[in-house]
Design a protein around this motif. Structure first.
Motif, mmCIF file in Angstrom:
data_model
loop_
_atom_site.group_PDB
_atom_site.id
_atom_site.type_symbol
_atom_site.label_atom_id
_atom_site.label_comp_id
_atom_site.label_asym_id
_atom_site.label_seq_id
_atom_site.Cartn_x
_atom_site.Cartn_y
_atom_site.Cartn_z
ATOM 1 N N ARG A 1 -7.395 1.472 0.461
ATOM 2 C CA ARG A 1 -6.868 0.192 0.268
ATOM 3 C C ARG A 1 -7.300 -0.446 1.678
ATOM 4 N N HIS B 1 -1.977 -5.210 -5.693
ATOM 5 C CA HIS B 1 -2.144 -4.012 -6.351
ATOM 6 C C HIS B 1 -0.620 -3.527 -6.556
ATOM 7 N N GLU C 1 -3.437 -5.666 -1.119
ATOM 8 C CA GLU C 1 -2.301 -4.494 -1.299
ATOM 9 C C GLU C 1 -1.191 -4.841 -2.302
ATOM 10 N N SER D 1 0.935 -1.334 -0.070
ATOM 11 C CA SER D 1 0.043 -0.092 0.028
ATOM 12 C C SER D 1 0.839 1.337 -0.043
#
Length: 272
Positions: free
Chosen positions: A195, A219, A216, A57
């Motif tokens: 997130r 991502h 996270e 994140s």
């Protein structure tokens, strides 16, 4: 808001490609939960997933540190990137304390998350931005809704969460995440908060109750460019764009599962 087929989240769950994404995520999560290491050492997997999720994140918010640097550091107040990593770590730790509150008062949870993330940022901490206040979110280059639109859409999102419904956890998590990124309701730390809210939905829904599937991580692995492109699809509001965003979030969960599966394998070998 009803929980029948008129529920907009249920409708989104039927968009082309979304049922397949939901099914892939469910199967991936089931596999890692069935790993033999999970029977004995699930707390270790949870702790490692939290650390790796926070690192991912933070990377998406501009602080792309190596995992071992995040693990080693104790001072997170010295400069901007360190503060971002520290905020991500605090949010991940806080998420588990807010699960029971989320379904009753999501706006209260979001305010708390922002307070935790931006504790030293002054008067704008822990509340949605007001008219004329700027937003520090340089990595999200989208038109910024005004404060009145933010308030209305946050209230609508809150009603959806409180009403519950039968939409898959992935769909709900993706919409919460996308809506918060689109709105950027706070003066700072919106990506980190969005997130973390996604994490709360995935855990609290029962899809990932032990918090071992850090979206996270996925991502971050998919990269900022793909994240921004998928978010553009969400903001477009088209069925194709919304479906692409949900599928992107599904892939992120799958990659988080892969990360924790690798941790399980390493523990099984005695290598970690």
């Amino acid at each position: 808001m009803s929980t029948n087929a008129a529920d907009p989240l249920v409708a989104l769950g039927g968009l082309p490609g979304v049922p397949d994404a939901v099914d892939r995520v469910r199967k991936a999560v089931d596999r890692v939960y069935g790993h033999r290491v999970m029977r004995r050492r699930s707390n270790e997997i949870t702790s490692e997933a939290a650390l790796r999720g926070a690192r991912g994140s933070a990377a998406l918010s501009g602080a792309d540190w190596a995992l071992e640097e995040v693990r080693r550091r104790t001072d997170f107040g010295s400069e901007s990137e360190a503060r971002t990593v520290g905020a991500a770590l605090r949010l991940t730790a806080e998420a588990g304390q807010l699960l029971s509150i989320w379904r009753q008062s999501p706006l209260r949870v979001l305010a708390r998350l922002h307070l935790v993330a931006a504790a030293d940022a002054g008067d704008a901490v822990g509340r949605p931005r007001q008219g004329g206040e700027s937003v520090d979110e340089p990595l999200i280059e989208l038109p910024l809704p005004d404060a009145e639109e933010v308030a209305g859409r946050l209230e609508g999102l809150s009603r959806l969460i409180i009403a519950g419904g039968s939409a898959p956890a992935l769909v709900t998590a993706a919409i919460v995440h996308g809506e918060l990124l689109a709105l950027r309701p706070f003066a700072s730390c919106n990506g980190l908060v969005a997130r973390t809210a996604e994490r709360i939905v995935l855990i609290g829904s029962g899809l990932d109750p032990k918090a071992i599937c850090p979206a996270e991580v996925g991502h971050a692995e998919l990269g900022r460019a793909a994240y921004a492109a998928a978010l553009d699809g969400y903001v477009s509001g088209t069925p194709q764009g919304m479906a692409a965003w949900i599928a992107h979030c599904g892939k992120a969960v799958e990659l988080g599962v892969r990360e924790s599966t690798a941790v399980c394998e390493a523990l099984q070998r005695g290598a970690a």
